[in-house]
Motif scaffolding. Sequence first.
Motif, PDB file in Angstrom:
ATOM      1  N   HIS A   3      63.302 -57.585  71.734  1.00  0.00           N
ATOM      2  CA  HIS A   3      63.387 -59.042  71.404  1.00  0.00           C
ATOM      3  C   HIS A   3      63.237 -59.431  70.109  1.00  0.00           C
ATOM      4  CE1 HIS A   3      64.702 -59.945  75.776  1.00  0.00           C
ATOM      5  NE2 HIS A   3      64.013 -59.368  76.204  1.00  0.00           N
ATOM      6  N   SER A  29      63.236 -60.084  66.383  1.00  0.00           N
ATOM      7  CA  SER A  29      64.305 -60.528  65.467  1.00  0.00           C
ATOM      8  C   SER A  29      64.111 -60.184  64.071  1.00  0.00           C
ATOM      9  CB  SER A  29      64.752 -61.830  65.577  1.00  0.00           C
ATOM     10  OG  SER A  29      63.714 -62.784  65.333  1.00  0.00           O
ATOM     11  N   ARG A  30      62.741 -59.973  63.703  1.00  0.00           N
ATOM     12  CA  ARG A  30      62.515 -59.632  62.529  1.00  0.00           C
ATOM     13  C   ARG A  30      61.979 -58.112  62.151  1.00  0.00           C
ATOM     14  NH1 ARG A  30      60.207 -65.187  62.460  1.00  0.00           N
ATOM     15  NH2 ARG A  30      58.272 -64.249  63.263  1.00  0.00           N
ATOM     16  N   ASN A  75      67.868 -58.248  70.694  1.00  0.00           N
ATOM     17  CA  ASN A  75      68.346 -58.254  69.347  1.00  0.00           C
ATOM     18  C   ASN A  75      68.593 -56.706  68.732  1.00  0.00           C
ATOM     19  OD1 ASN A  75      68.326 -61.040  68.615  1.00  0.00           O
ATOM     20  ND2 ASN A  75      66.082 -61.071  68.846  1.00  0.00           N
TER      21      ASN A  75
END
Length: 150
Positions: A27, A29-30, A87
Amino acid sequence: DRFDVEEPFPYPDARFDLVIFTEVLEHLSRDPMATLAEIHRITTPGGWLVLSTPNCASLRSVLNLLRGGHPYVWSPYSKAGHRDRHNREYTPEEVRLAIEAAGYQLEHHQCVSIYATPLRPLPALVKGLAGLLLDAFRRLTSRGTRAHWN
């Protein structure tokens, strides 16, 4: 505690003997390495990390890919429109490399199917894969494209 796991953690160094990080990695996202580095920072020397995440290279994922679908276990797109999505899903080797790069020594690495319904027996699976490959080859050659094996 509630906090953004993609920001610095609100704990001092070497605070926990055990960190459980299950079904979160996919999960992020970075930068996942920043999060894994923070987890390592708050783990005591000799402490443990328990991590689980979907396997992007599972047999189920490979079959999805061969059928023209996406290899992710959970697609990043949902009719529900929620933002709680995957993601990025990882292969077991990517997870191993990330854990070791974060400073941990891998003690146990295992892939387990969580699905209640097993995949078809192996002979039927091989036959199905052969059929998918044959169909793909037929589609490729019927377009006038020359195919060759290296």
